[in-house]
Structure formats: C-alpha cells, structure tokens
Design an enzyme around this catalytic site. Structure first.
Site, mmCIF file in Angstrom:
data_model
loop_
_atom_site.group_PDB
_atom_site.id
_atom_site.type_symbol
_atom_site.label_atom_id
_atom_site.label_comp_id
_atom_site.label_asym_id
_atom_site.label_seq_id
_atom_site.Cartn_x
_atom_site.Cartn_y
_atom_site.Cartn_z
ATOM 1 N N ASP A 203 -1.464 6.201 7.436
ATOM 2 C CA ASP A 203 -1.544 4.937 8.178
ATOM 3 C C ASP A 203 -0.600 3.855 7.647
ATOM 4 O O ASP A 203 -0.608 2.731 8.155
ATOM 5 C CB ASP A 203 -2.987 4.428 8.262
ATOM 6 N N ASP B 286 -2.774 6.548 1.175
ATOM 7 C CA ASP B 286 -3.304 5.890 2.379
ATOM 8 C C ASP B 286 -2.986 4.394 2.273
ATOM 9 O O ASP B 286 -2.989 3.827 1.182
ATOM 10 C CB ASP B 286 -4.818 6.114 2.428
ATOM 11 N N HIS C 54 -13.090 5.600 1.149
ATOM 12 C CA HIS C 54 -13.819 4.309 1.093
ATOM 13 C C HIS C 54 -15.295 4.467 0.720
ATOM 14 O O HIS C 54 -15.955 3.473 0.399
ATOM 15 C CB HIS C 54 -13.732 3.579 2.436
ATOM 16 N N HIS D 53 -4.664 1.911 2.956
ATOM 17 C CA HIS D 53 -5.800 1.107 2.488
ATOM 18 C C HIS D 53 -6.164 1.485 1.051
ATOM 19 O O HIS D 53 -6.033 2.654 0.669
ATOM 20 C CB HIS D 53 -7.017 1.349 3.387
HETATM 21 ZN ZN LIG Z 1 -6.435 4.066 5.657
#
Ligand SMILES: [Zn+2]
Length: 293
Positions: free
Chosen positions: A236, A156, A120, A158
């Site tokens: 995740d 991931d 991120h 996200h």
């Molecule tokens: Zn994540």
C-alpha cells in the site's frame, strides 16, 4: 537440488469467503492475484494450502480474551467488522504464516497469500483489518523452536503497531518497520524498546527518499545478523493505492524482493495490506525479485 526452484505460494481460496460492501480489504485482492499467478509463465509456482495453528501457538502472541472475542458477533472498530467465522479465517491466515516459516527453514522461497492481514492486531485487540497477528505468531514460533536471531522487515505503508507491541523487547528478535507517518494507526514515530526500529517517512515524500528509508532499514537489519527474516509484505505504499498517498512504483517492489533475497538468509513473506487494483502485479514483481528473476 532443482536448478530453478519454484516459489511456494501458500493460499486457500476460502479466504475470499468474507466481505463487507466497499471495504478495501476485499476478496478480489486474493482472487485477482490467484488469477494472475495462475495465468503467467514467467514465475513457476508450487501451490500449497495452509495447515492448522493450535491455541498454544496463538497464545504466545495473543490473550485468551482476544481469542474468545473473535467469536462474539460485534464489530471490533469502524475498520474491522465482525464476520461470521472470522476466527476461523484468522486462524487459517496464521496457519499459512507458520507453514511459510517451515518452508523457509527447508530452504524454499515462500509467500503466504492470505487474508485477513495481521500486523495491526495487538495482544488484546483486533484492529485495522487485522484479527490475529500472523507474523508475530510465526516469529514467536521460530524463537521457541530454535531460531536465535529473527528479524521482521515490515514494508507495509502503515506502522506495524501490533507486531511492535507483541515483539517489544523479545530476546533474539528485532523489528524494522518502514511506514508513512503521520498516518494510521498513529504510532511508529520513533524507535521502541531495545529492538523495534522505525523508519517514518512523511506523506508526499519523493520516491527516492522513500526508497532510501527502505534501504537504510535493510542495512540496519543486515547488521543485526539474523538467521531468519520474516517479511510483512504490504503493497500500500504504491503510488496508486487508494488509502494512502504512496509514492512507490512497480519496480520498487521488485527491488524489495531482490534486496531481501540478497541478504542470503532463510526468509518468508506474508501478505499484509495493498488495496489498489494492481496489487496482483505488485505481488508478482516482488516475487520475481525474491526469485532472482
Ligand atoms: Zn497497510
């Protein structure tokens, strides 16, 4: 050549040295994984500690302002606290990604087991538990030192917004991200630039549909014909992860490792997210897949 080469794990218990109460990105993620990996016999492990990263390597991905900001004792956002020496922790995690790149080039199966995660972090901003973008730093190092076609595969749950922002339209690099959308950080609904391919999956999608998106991204990655694959390995999207309505099961992470191995291209993986208590088992299943076990 060794018949059964062990998997190389680049890690350092010092990365468990920062924490804040009830934060999901916690030391136990690494400590629990170390414990499991040290106390199992099915997967031989070759342990290594991270070396160092220099400013020149970091500054290919980040601004000097971000590097300076890491020393200012002020939280970055609600999810991303300032910690004493966080700049040093972030550097160690980036250094481990660079060492993973080196090991991949030497023909080893390798995993960077470090925190903080990175995908991120943008050029200018630490966010979403991430301070420096480990995978982008390693990919830009690869591109600068001879790799012609580097693919990032980010599983991931996200969207890897930072990786996308840093590697957008970078020649010889393609980014494939499979993630839940809508979800944090709110990006990744469509492809970006010429080289960032996004595979958004709706929340509460059946597991088979999520698997199909992961497979589709792998097919597209294969068509890019990479000479190196950098994996942002986040765990995740798991069914029992506390942050997101994930749907994947343990065997799906084994399948991911197996499928990436089947590409037959030098490859390295770095840990991103994954917040359930079962993270150690998920990592082990992935690594067994990567090792063809
Ligand atoms: Zn994540």
């Amino acid at each position: 050549m060794l018949k059964f080469a062990p998997v190389k794990i680049i890690t350092d218990e010092h990365c468990a040295g920062y924490s804040s109460p009830r934060h999901p990105e916690c030391p136990q993620r690494i400590l629990g994984t170390l414990e499991l990996l040290r106390n199992q016999a099915g997967l031989p492990v070759d342990w290594a500690a991270p070396g160092r990263v220099n400013d020149e390597q970091i500054l290919r991905a980040h601004s000097a302002a971000l590097l300076a900001r890491l020393n200012e004792p002020q939280d970055f956002d609600a999810d991303t606290p300032f910690y004493e020496n966080i700049g040093e922790y972030a550097r160690a995690s980036a250094a481990a990604a660079l060492d993973a790149l080196k090991a991949a080039r030497a023909g080893e199966n390798v995993f960077s087991l470090m925190r903080p995660p990175g995908h991120h972090a943008t050029r200018d901003e630490a966010m979403g538990f991430c301070y420096l973008n480990n995978i982008a730093i390693a990919v830009l190092e690869a591109a600068t030192t001879g790799a012609k076609r580097v693919a990032v595969y980010d599983f991931d749950v996200h969207h890897g917004n930072g990786t996308e922002a840093i590697l957008l339209d970078q020649p010889g690099v393609a980014v494939f991200s499979i993630h839940q959308y809508p979800c944090y950080p709110g990006t990744g609904a469509t492809n970006a630039g010429k080289n960032c391919f996004n595979y958004p999956v709706q929340p509460f999608t059946p597991r088979e549909t999520y698997r199909a998106a992961l497979a589709r991204a792998l097919d597209d990655l294969r068509k890019f014909r990479p000479d190196l694959v950098a994996v942002s390995a986040g765990f995740d999207a798991y069914l029992h992860d506390p942050l997101v309505q994930g749907v994947l099961e343990l065997e799906d992470f084994h399948w991911l490792g197996e499928s990436l191995r089947a590409l037959g291209v030098p490859m390295f993986s770095v840990l991103e997210g994954g917040y359930s208590g079962e993270l150690p088992k998920l990592i082990l299943a992935y690594l067994k897949g990567v090792e063809g076990k």
